[in-house]
Write a protein that holds these residues in place. Structure first.
Motif, short mmCIF file in Angstrom:
data_model
loop_
_atom_site.label_atom_id
_atom_site.label_comp_id
_atom_site.label_asym_id
_atom_site.label_seq_id
_atom_site.Cartn_x
_atom_site.Cartn_y
_atom_site.Cartn_z
N THR A 61 0.88 -1.18 0.00
CA THR A 61 0.00 0.00 0.00
C THR A 61 0.91 1.22 0.00
N LEU A 62 0.62 2.18 -0.85
CA LEU A 62 1.55 3.28 -1.09
C LEU A 62 0.86 4.63 -1.07
N ASP A 63 1.32 5.50 -0.20
CA ASP A 63 0.85 6.88 -0.17
C ASP A 63 1.51 7.64 -1.33
N ILE A 64 0.81 8.59 -1.90
CA ILE A 64 1.37 9.35 -3.02
C ILE A 64 2.21 10.51 -2.53
N GLU A 65 1.69 11.22 -1.54
CA GLU A 65 2.37 12.44 -1.07
C GLU A 65 3.30 12.09 0.08
N MET A 66 4.60 11.96 -0.23
CA MET A 66 5.61 11.65 0.77
C MET A 66 6.80 12.57 0.59
N PRO A 67 7.55 12.85 1.66
CA PRO A 67 8.76 13.67 1.52
C PRO A 67 9.83 12.92 0.75
N GLY A 68 10.76 13.67 0.15
CA GLY A 68 11.80 13.03 -0.65
C GLY A 68 11.20 12.55 -1.95
N MET A 69 11.36 11.27 -2.26
CA MET A 69 10.79 10.70 -3.48
C MET A 69 9.28 10.52 -3.29
N ASP A 70 8.47 11.15 -4.15
CA ASP A 70 7.03 11.04 -4.00
C ASP A 70 6.56 9.65 -4.45
N GLY A 71 5.31 9.33 -4.09
CA GLY A 71 4.78 8.00 -4.36
C GLY A 71 4.71 7.64 -5.83
N LEU A 72 4.40 8.61 -6.70
CA LEU A 72 4.30 8.32 -8.13
C LEU A 72 5.67 7.96 -8.71
N THR A 73 6.68 8.70 -8.33
CA THR A 73 8.03 8.39 -8.81
C THR A 73 8.48 7.02 -8.32
N PHE A 74 8.18 6.74 -7.05
CA PHE A 74 8.55 5.44 -6.48
C PHE A 74 7.78 4.31 -7.17
N LEU A 75 6.50 4.54 -7.44
CA LEU A 75 5.69 3.54 -8.14
C LEU A 75 6.27 3.24 -9.52
N GLU A 76 6.65 4.29 -10.23
CA GLU A 76 7.22 4.09 -11.57
C GLU A 76 8.48 3.24 -11.50
N LYS A 77 9.31 3.47 -10.50
CA LYS A 77 10.52 2.67 -10.34
C LYS A 77 10.18 1.22 -9.99
N ILE A 78 9.20 1.03 -9.12
CA ILE A 78 8.79 -0.32 -8.74
C ILE A 78 8.33 -1.10 -9.97
N MET A 79 7.46 -0.48 -10.78
CA MET A 79 6.89 -1.20 -11.91
C MET A 79 7.92 -1.47 -13.00
N ARG A 80 8.98 -0.70 -13.01
CA ARG A 80 10.04 -0.93 -14.00
C ARG A 80 11.05 -1.96 -13.52
N LEU A 81 11.39 -1.91 -12.23
CA LEU A 81 12.47 -2.74 -11.72
C LEU A 81 12.01 -4.01 -10.99
N ARG A 82 10.87 -3.93 -10.31
CA ARG A 82 10.39 -5.07 -9.54
C ARG A 82 8.87 -5.03 -9.47
N PRO A 83 8.18 -5.33 -10.61
CA PRO A 83 6.71 -5.22 -10.65
C PRO A 83 6.05 -6.03 -9.54
N MET A 84 5.11 -5.39 -8.86
CA MET A 84 4.37 -6.05 -7.78
C MET A 84 3.03 -5.34 -7.63
N PRO A 85 2.04 -6.00 -7.02
CA PRO A 85 0.73 -5.36 -6.83
C PRO A 85 0.82 -4.20 -5.84
N VAL A 86 0.41 -3.02 -6.29
CA VAL A 86 0.45 -1.82 -5.46
C VAL A 86 -0.95 -1.22 -5.36
N ILE A 87 -1.38 -0.95 -4.13
CA ILE A 87 -2.63 -0.23 -3.88
C ILE A 87 -2.28 1.19 -3.47
N ILE A 88 -2.74 2.15 -4.24
CA ILE A 88 -2.47 3.55 -3.94
C ILE A 88 -3.45 4.03 -2.87
N VAL A 89 -2.93 4.66 -1.82
CA VAL A 89 -3.75 5.25 -0.77
C VAL A 89 -3.80 6.74 -1.04
#
Length: 343
Positions: free
Chosen positions: A52-80
């Motif tokens: 489960t992933l919040d979008i608004e976070m300090p440092g790397m935001d959730g969208l940027t982190f999600l993009e990296k996850i789906m490119r490097l280690r795809p897994m099921p993500v629920i956006i909060v």
């Protein structure tokens, strides 16, 4: 047991999300992280099934982190997501990047939801069944399964989708032009995200994507997305051989509202000539019986193939009923829908 990692910069929200899951016998929260850096290390250490992933976070935001996850280690993500306009727009972007679903952390007024009637747990169970493979591969053997040639004069298109559907629609709809057949879409999603999803889809296609309203006469070049909530999107007659949208209150159909089955059955009931029904990736079986009804009235019926589906449940159910005349990878569906011969 579905193993969940919670990522949110708010300690209160992390505790609240964990509380909503900890009493579920088939779900276990294995850890929590307050930012993307910590989450990255915990993903490596704990290998969770669902994030489960919040979008608004300090440092790397959730969208940027999600993009990296789906490119490097795809897994099921629920956006909060929050309920603000920015929050819902970012949720739509997250679905386009590959998140499997969105969960609203607050009501429309912005107040935290104290109870969610098991909504988060249901999303986790759904996400736990997602398995990511290569992105949208074309399977040569699938083309050999085609039992009907493409149509040449499509009058109406109806599309149903669920888990992974927003990403699939963003791949399919750019093929639709300014004079495409009027198109109705039911995508299973929380109603508060529907408008943002329509806007995001409108940005990737030459056709105009709008949120469906009731009693709107269908026009070529327009794509109508079900608004969700407590109403089903149906097709109605508008006179002089034309058709209109109908938004109708009602209970769940095939476990959903809006329901793909409800839309498909309404089209079959009107015996629309040269209609096309498409069932894309999604959990469950919503749309299978409706697609069969459309096929029995002479519509061309298409199901997305397993290799290109995030979840093969809905297409599989249609295929098992014999409702899909064409089974095709996502990248070839537009050719069949719009009457183009496959290369």
């Amino acid at each position: 047991m579905i193993r969940v990692l919670i990522v949110d910069d708010s300690a209160t929200m992390r505790a609240l999300l964990q509380a909503r899951l900890e009493d579920e016998p088939d779900i276990r929260v294995v850890g929590s992280a307050c930012n993307a850096v910590e989450a990255r290390e915990l993903i490596k250490l704990l290998d969770p099934d669902v994030l489960t992933l919040d979008i608004e976070m300090p440092g790397m935001d959730g969208l940027t982190f999600l993009e990296k996850i789906m490119r490097l280690r795809p897994m099921p993500v629920i956006i909060v997501s929050g309920s603000t306009q920015a929050g819902t727009a970012n949720a739509a972007r997250a679905l386009a990047l590959g998140a499997v679903s969105c969960y609203a952390k607050a009501d429309r007024s912005g107040s935290l939801l104290l109870h969610d009637q098991g909504a988060l747990a249901a999303l986790v169970r759904e996400a736990g069944q997602v398995r990511f493979g290569p992105a949208w591969p074309v399977s040569p053997q699938v083309e050999a399964q085609v039992r009907k040639s493409t149509q040449t004069a499509t009058s109406l298109v109806a599309i149903g989708s669920s888990t992974g559907g927003v990403e699939a629609l963003r791949s399919l709809l750019p093929e639709f032009g300014t004079d495409c057949p009027p198109t109705l879409i039911v995508q299973h999603v929380n109603a508060r995200f529907a408008a943002a999803i329509a806007e995001s889809l409108d940005q990737v296609t030459r056709a105009q994507v709008v949120l469906a309203t009731s009693d709107t006469r269908l026009e070529r070049g327009k794509i109508y997305l079900a608004p969700g909530g407590d109403r089903h999107l149906l097709l109605g007659r508008a006179g002089n051989g034309s058709y209109r949208t109908v938004l109708r209150d009602g209970g769940l159909v095939s476990g959903h509202r809006p329901s793909v089955d409800a839309l498909f059955h309404s089209i079959a009931a009107l015996d629309v000539p040269d209609a096309v029904g498409v069932l894309l990736t999604g959990m469950g079986k919503d749309g299978a019986e409706g697609l069969l009804a459309m096929q029995q009235k002479g519509a061309l019926t298409i199901a997305q193939d397993e290799a290109s589906s995030v979840v093969f449940g809905m297409p599989r159910a249609a295929i098992s009923l014999g409702a899909a005349e064409i089974v095709a990878p996502l990248g070839r569906i537009a050719d069949h829908v719009l009457g183009r011969k496959a290369a």
